[in-house]
Enzyme design. Structure first.
Site: not given
Length: 528
Positions: A219, A279-280, A422, A482, A524, A528
């Site tokens: 699958y 992992k994943h 990110n 930040d 960069r 994704h």
């Protein structure tokens, strides 16, 4: 509709001669007349088989260095004629055309020629013309004609003949025809892709992709999704070309994660022993060490919780000591360039652990294409093979990084390229100590990576998280100060990031206020 058809006449013209003599002998034993061309004809005659040259059928010799030999009505008429059409039968009789019931063709080795790095003219000469034309003709007329384009279908055809008194069924011929069209499509895709590259066309008006089935999967990402695994014929070292020594067959997620792990560890190619645990599709630990065992241990100590049930990739052949350590926890897959006998014996007791060896590492700088399907189309791009050297870094803070910080920055930067955006990666002494992946906010990734480091410090009984004195990498610029403030709070001393934000001045000021060293890469690594 016609179903079972007999085989009386076969045209065999193959580039790959594997098994062709035995196959032709089996056909001849069934009373099939053999036609052939060039080298195939000579080989079959040497084997003692009776073969008629296509030149005798067409009345024309092979010419123009073999470019013209089968492009003739005597061949294509024999392949295309409808046996139940009176007009076609009359035309065959009027022009002395005999039917061809079986076409056996595999094409000039264009893909292999390109893979060897041959020059332009040599590649052009290895583009087959007559072969694809005959294949398409035979496949179109599969109501009456069998077409075999893969060596692995020889046995299937003989089995079909045995089962049907030397005849083939329509369903069988349809399957052969589908395979044949897929082969010519893949061949044309290889030629067009090569030509686009040779001409410097980064975005040709038409783009084709093709693959060969390697495995039908149980699958996909989830049990309700169907899936299959195809190879692209490039021969790139990795999960597609690896040898599996043990364990269950790979799943869709196994293949995806194993590829991610091996591509990451390949970034450290011939340098120190390196290990990546995935992992994943995200790294939960990456490290180098004096030995493979040390590299694995340091990678595992980044996030032991996530490493459970993960994928381990190594840049050196697996040894017994490392295998014994890996075997202490449940691991789905281990992939490495090789494995010694002692290591394989260690894993033999772990029946569900898959061990893959590749013989080599992929080249992380290779200019290859990646593609992804979207609704109604495909996105195509070059693989992210961007790399940064010391000379490429621009120091933007009052304090310049130390040599040790620079080494860790470059390490962290390599890892960040393989983390879903990110992405924030904390590194200390050549090992990740915290990874924050896939968050919608960069500051959240920063906090998550720090929290994971805190959890591991507690689990390992450390007085303080390893983020104290670490460096940090960000796959893209910090949009606000930040994120840098969080880095400083968790103990990072230096930061590597692309730069380019409208608020770079604020971010740099925050780094200066905290005593951090910061460098810009001007590159960069969104993933994704």
């Amino acid at each position: 509709m016609t179903d079972l058809v007999s085989l009386r006449r076969a045209l065999i013209s193959v580039s790959d001669k594997t098994g062709v003599v035995e196959f032709a002998r089996a056909l001849a034993a069934r009373g099939v007349e053999l036609l052939s061309t060039g080298g195939t004809s000579a080989l079959l005659r040497e084997a003692g088989l009776s073969v008629r040259d296509v030149a005798d059928v067409t009345g024309f010799p092979e010419m123009m260095d073999g470019r013209v030999k089968t492009l003739h009505p005597a061949v294509h008429g024999g392949l295309l004629a409808l046996r139940d059409n009176a007009e076609h039968q009359t035309a065959m009789a009027d022009h002395g055309i005999d039917p061809i019931d079986l076409l056996v063709v595999n094409l000039y080795p264009f893909e292999a020629t390109v893979a060897k790095g041959a020059d332009y003219d040599t590649c052009i000469e290895n583009i087959d013309i007559g072969g694809p034309a005959m294949i398409r003709a035979a496949a179109k007329n599969h109501l009456f004609v069998n077409v075999v384009v893969d060596v692995e279908d020889y046995a299937a055809l003989l089995t079909e003949l045995d089962a049907n008194d030397d005849r083939t069924s329509l369903a069988f011929r349809q399957r052969l025809a589908q395979t044949a069209y897929a082969r010519t499509a893949a061949y044309d895709a290889a030629v067009s892709t090569w030509m686009a590259a040779a001409l410097g066309e980064a975005a040709p008006r038409r783009r084709a992709f093709a693959g060969t089935l390697a495995q039908t999967l149980r699958y996909g990402e989830n049990p309700h999704q169907s899936a299959a695994f195809y190879t692209d014929g490039s021969g790139r070292a990795g999960v597609a070309t690896a040898k599996q020594w043990q364990g269950k067959e790979l799943s869709y997620n196994n293949i995806n994660d194993t590829d991610a792990a091996f591509e990451l560890v390949a970034e450290f190619g011939g340098e120190a022993p390196a290990c990546a645990i995935i992992k994943h599709a995200n790294p939960c630990g990456v490290a180098t060490g004096a030995t493979l065992l040390e590299a694995y241990t340091r990678a595992y100590d980044c996030d032991r919780t996530s490493a459970f049930g993960g994928i381990v990739a190594l840049n050196r052949p697996l040894d017994a000591a490392t295998a014994e350590e890996i075997a202490r926890i449940f691991t789905e897959v281990v992939i490495a360039p090789g494995a010694d006998e002692a290591a394989m014996q260690v894993f033999a007791a772990k029946k569900n652990l898959r061990l893959l060896t590749t013989g080599a590492l992929p080249d992380p700088a290779a200019p290859i294409l990646t593609f992804r399907q979207v609704g109604g189309g495909f996105l195509v791009q070059g693989k992210d093979n961007g790399r940064i050297q010391l000379a490429d870094l621009k120091v933007v803070t009052k304090r310049a990084p130390t040599d040790a910080e620079l080494a860790d920055m470059l390490f962290a930067w390599r890892v960040a390229k393989h983390v879903k955006s990110n992405a924030i990666v904390y590194v200390k002494d050549g090992a990740t100590v915290g990874v924050g992946a896939g968050q919608m906010s960069r500051v959240d990734s920063t906090r998550i990576a720090a929290r994971k480091a805190e959890d591991m410090a507690e689990a390992l009984g450390l007085a303080a998280p390893l983020t104290r004195g670490c460096v940090a990498a960000s796959d893209a610029f910090f949009p606000f100060a930040d994120g840098v403030e969080v880095l400083a709070a968790v103990g990072a001393t230096a930061v590597i990031q692309p730069g380019g934000s409208m608020r770079d001045a604020e971010v740099i000021a925050a780094a200066d206020a905290a005593g951090l060293a910061m460098v810009f890469t001007s590159m960069r690594h969104f993933r994704h």
